[in-house]
Design a protein around this motif. Structure first.
Motif, PDB file in Angstrom:
ATOM      1  N   VAL A  99       0.770  -1.123  -0.047  1.00 31.29           N
ATOM      2  CA  VAL A  99      -0.043  -0.002   0.031  1.00 31.29           C
ATOM      3  C   VAL A  99       0.783   1.267  -0.115  1.00 31.29           C
ATOM      4  CG1 VAL A  99      -1.838   1.302   1.245  1.00 31.29           C
ATOM      5  CG2 VAL A  99      -2.167  -1.265   1.022  1.00 31.29           C
ATOM      6  N   VAL A 100       1.840   1.472   1.003  1.00 31.18           N
ATOM      7  CA  VAL A 100       2.777   2.568   0.987  1.00 31.18           C
ATOM      8  C   VAL A 100       3.625   2.658  -0.149  1.00 31.18           C
ATOM      9  CG1 VAL A 100       4.373   3.570   2.112  1.00 31.18           C
ATOM     10  CG2 VAL A 100       2.807   2.280   3.570  1.00 31.18           C
ATOM     11  N   TYR A 103       1.562   3.978  -3.010  1.00 27.53           N
ATOM     12  CA  TYR A 103       1.173   5.468  -2.639  1.00 27.53           C
ATOM     13  C   TYR A 103       2.194   6.431  -3.117  1.00 27.53           C
ATOM     14  CZ  TYR A 103       0.542   9.738  -0.128  1.00 27.53           C
ATOM     15  OH  TYR A 103       0.723  11.008   0.325  1.00 27.53           O
ATOM     16  N   THR A 104       3.378   5.797  -2.705  1.00 27.45           N
ATOM     17  CA  THR A 104       4.706   6.850  -2.910  1.00 27.45           C
ATOM     18  C   THR A 104       4.941   6.885  -4.365  1.00 27.45           C
ATOM     19  OG1 THR A 104       5.558   5.852  -0.844  1.00 27.45           O
ATOM     20  CG2 THR A 104       7.381   7.044  -2.335  1.00 27.45           C
ATOM     21  N   ALA A 106       2.854   6.756  -7.068  1.00 32.37           N
ATOM     22  CA  ALA A 106       1.937   7.660  -7.771  1.00 32.37           C
ATOM     23  C   ALA A 106       2.108   8.856  -7.084  1.00 32.37           C
ATOM     24  CB  ALA A 106       0.465   6.987  -7.109  1.00 32.37           C
ATOM     25  N   ALA A 107       2.562   9.469  -6.119  1.00 30.36           N
ATOM     26  CA  ALA A 107       2.892  10.710  -5.595  1.00 30.36           C
ATOM     27  C   ALA A 107       4.078  11.193  -6.166  1.00 30.36           C
ATOM     28  CB  ALA A 107       2.643  10.810  -4.141  1.00 30.36           C
ATOM     29  N   SER A 119       1.610  -0.174 -11.285  1.00 32.22           N
ATOM     30  CA  SER A 119       0.190  -0.508 -10.686  1.00 32.22           C
ATOM     31  C   SER A 119      -0.356  -1.653 -11.240  1.00 32.22           C
ATOM     32  CB  SER A 119      -0.489   0.775 -10.884  1.00 32.22           C
ATOM     33  OG  SER A 119       0.178   2.000 -10.296  1.00 32.22           O
ATOM     34  N   THR A 162      -5.206  -1.686  -3.949  1.00 30.56           N
ATOM     35  CA  THR A 162      -4.198  -1.127  -5.125  1.00 30.56           C
ATOM     36  C   THR A 162      -4.873   0.239  -5.549  1.00 30.56           C
ATOM     37  OG1 THR A 162      -5.243  -2.450  -6.765  1.00 30.56           O
ATOM     38  CG2 THR A 162      -3.257  -3.431  -5.729  1.00 30.56           C
ATOM     39  N   PRO A 165      -4.563   3.600  -2.680  1.00 31.63           N
ATOM     40  CA  PRO A 165      -3.109   4.194  -2.507  1.00 31.63           C
ATOM     41  C   PRO A 165      -2.660   4.873  -3.867  1.00 31.63           C
ATOM     42  CG  PRO A 165      -2.998   1.786  -2.521  1.00 31.63           C
ATOM     43  CD  PRO A 165      -4.414   2.041  -2.361  1.00 31.63           C
ATOM     44  N   VAL A 166      -2.996   4.257  -5.044  1.00 30.93           N
ATOM     45  CA  VAL A 166      -2.701   5.049  -6.389  1.00 30.93           C
ATOM     46  C   VAL A 166      -3.339   6.070  -6.708  1.00 30.93           C
ATOM     47  CG1 VAL A 166      -2.794   4.397  -8.874  1.00 30.93           C
ATOM     48  CG2 VAL A 166      -1.913   2.689  -7.265  1.00 30.93           C
ATOM     49  N   LEU A 168      -4.934   7.913  -4.281  1.00 31.33           N
ATOM     50  CA  LEU A 168      -4.509   9.202  -3.559  1.00 31.33           C
ATOM     51  C   LEU A 168      -3.163   9.802  -3.728  1.00 31.33           C
ATOM     52  CD1 LEU A 168      -5.225  10.594  -0.837  1.00 31.33           C
ATOM     53  CD2 LEU A 168      -3.942   8.746   0.632  1.00 31.33           C
ATOM     54  N   GLY A 169      -2.271   8.900  -4.123  1.00 31.82           N
ATOM     55  CA  GLY A 169      -0.950   9.308  -4.624  1.00 31.82           C
ATOM     56  C   GLY A 169      -0.934  10.176  -5.781  1.00 31.82           C
TER      57      GLY A 169
END
Length: 450
Positions: A99-100, A103-104, A106-107, A119, A162, A165-166, A168-169
């Motif tokens: 998850v983390v 997110y990282t 995508a951001a 992804s 999946t 987090p994507v 949100l990132g």
């Protein structure tokens, strides 16, 4: 530096306070905590993985700890952490890691096609592992659901792990880039405003110096001529007081008239300056650039108004007053002749005042430096210009000039500045006969180049 700039500088210094690749210390603390939690999780999940694969339990735990601790470098190498997460998916370890890391990724500033590819790989890997685990679990329980039910349930679990987090990132990364672009734009505007303020200060300082020079020139022209004549008449009064009382009385009356005129002109000029300064000071509550611009505008208006009120008090000196000017010099004992050529006509106020001041200052210089000399004033009206010439011969031998008149050396400089400001030509210098000549040609339109 402005307040905003100072705050930005402090923020920039605090933003690079973290060690290694972390921009801030709190970011480092967050990553250490996440890596520790993930290492514990993956280490515990390494025990069942070791028992299923037949490897030593210690090796499974060590492998899980290393996989979970990879979150420590998620900001520096987000792609590598996602690949580690995808590689550990068959071992069913690292839910927090997956998850983390997504997110990282995508951001971050990684290209969108790389984010989509990784992804998608994570989604497929998680879906396959979820289907296999669900099939094993339901087979062990003796429950045999349909294939589509298994696929649907596994798909929901996979999307839950999946997609959030994507998404949100992607949102956080887009917002961060927007904030950075707005901050850069604000910094650029602040720099531009700072440059504009500096230029306004420079223009205001230049305007103050320019108007200070003009005011000094006006004061010199207004006062010097009449005071010089007063000194000449006072010397004549002293010489004739006992020999010719009637002439002494006339000279005393002339001195009194000239003194009153000089005081009147000086009072008018000082009144204009005082009122202009008061008007400029009323805007002290405005910002510094606006205040400086107001000072420059007030100074320009001040000297223009002063130039109109100085002189004889009848709207400013003009060419019609040359006869009276020459008459005053004659009354002071100078042999002076006025010659006018061409068709007499009116000019603009600036042209007439400049021509008058040139003749006035030239005659004043004759009184100062060539007592007893004969002077000739020539005025020529031409089609597109007006020409002036004041020429005097050498001082008469033995002529008594009375008390020596002080000279600041600003007369010729002021005449030249006046004429050049209107686009004219000014020439001065000694003559072959030992006298001095002042010549000026002023355009009839008097276009200012200032």
């Amino acid at each position: 530096m402005t307040t905003t700039g100072a705050m930005a500088d402090v923020t920039a210094r605090s933003a690079v306070a973290g060690p290694w690749w972390w921009a801030r210390r709190r970011a480092m603390v967050l990553d250490v905590v996440l890596a520790a939690v993930s290492a514990v999780e993956c280490g515990l999940e390494g025990l069942p993985f070791a028992s299923e694969t037949g490897v030593p339990a210690g090796l499974g735990v060590l492998l899980g700890v290393l996989v979970g601790a990879s979150l420590l470098v998620r900001r520096r190498w987000p792609v590598a952490v996602v690949l580690v997460s995808i590689g550990s998916t068959p071992a069913e370890m690292g839910a927090l890691l997956g998850v983390v890391s997504l997110y990282t990724l995508a951001a971050s500033d990684v290209p969108r096609r790389v984010i989509a590819l990784l992804s998608g790989l994570s989604l497929v890997g998680t879906l396959v592992v979820a289907l296999a685990r669900l099939q094993q679990d339901v087979a062990a329980d003796g429950y045999r659901p349909g294939v589509w039910a298994l696929v649907m349930f596994a798909g929901v679990v996979t999307l839950g792990l999946t997609a959030p987090p994507v998404l949100l990132g992607l949102y956080v990364g887009a917002r961060r880039r927007l904030v950075e672009s707005l901050r850069e734009r604000a910094d650029g505007l602040e720099r531009e405003l700072s440059l504009l303020a500096e230029r306004a200060e420079e223009r205001a300082e230049w305007a103050r110096n320019e108007e200070r020079t003009r005011i000094a020139r006006e004061m010199h022209d207004v006062v010097a001529h009449r005071v010089s004549l007063m000194v000449v008449h006072a010397a004549a009064l002293q010489a004739t007081a006992l020999k010719d009382p009637e002439k002494a009385s006339r000279n005393a009356a002339l001195v009194g008239d000239m003194g009153r005129q000089a005081l009147t002109e000086l009072r008018e000029m000082l009144g204009v300056l005082r009122s202009s300064e008061a008007g400029a000071g009323s805007g002290s509550g405005a910002g510094e650039p606006e205040r400086l611009a107001a000072v420059a505008a007030a100074a320009s208006a001040r000297v223009r108004v002063a130039a109109d009120v100085v002189g004889a008090g009848d709207g400013g000196p003009c060419l019609e007053g040359l006869a009276d000017l020459v008459g005053q010099s004659r009354a002071a004992g100078m042999a002076v002749e006025l010659s006018v050529l061409g068709e007499v006509r009116a000019y603009g106020p600036g042209v007439e005042q400049t021509a008058y001041r040139v003749v006035q200052e030239a005659l004043t210089n004759v009184h100062k430096h060539a007592p007893g000399a004969r002077a000739v004033v020539r005025l020529a009206h031409r089609d597109a210009e007006v020409a002036l010439q004041v020429e005097n011969g050498p001082a008469e031998a033995g002529a008594e000039g009375g008390p020596r008149l002080p000279s600041g050396g600003n007369g010729l400089v002021g005449m030249r500045e006046r004429v050049v400001a209107l686009g004219g030509v000014f020439v001065s210098g000694p003559t072959e006969a030992g006298g001095f000549r002042v010549s000026a040609v002023i355009p009839a339109k008097g276009a200012s180049v200032v």
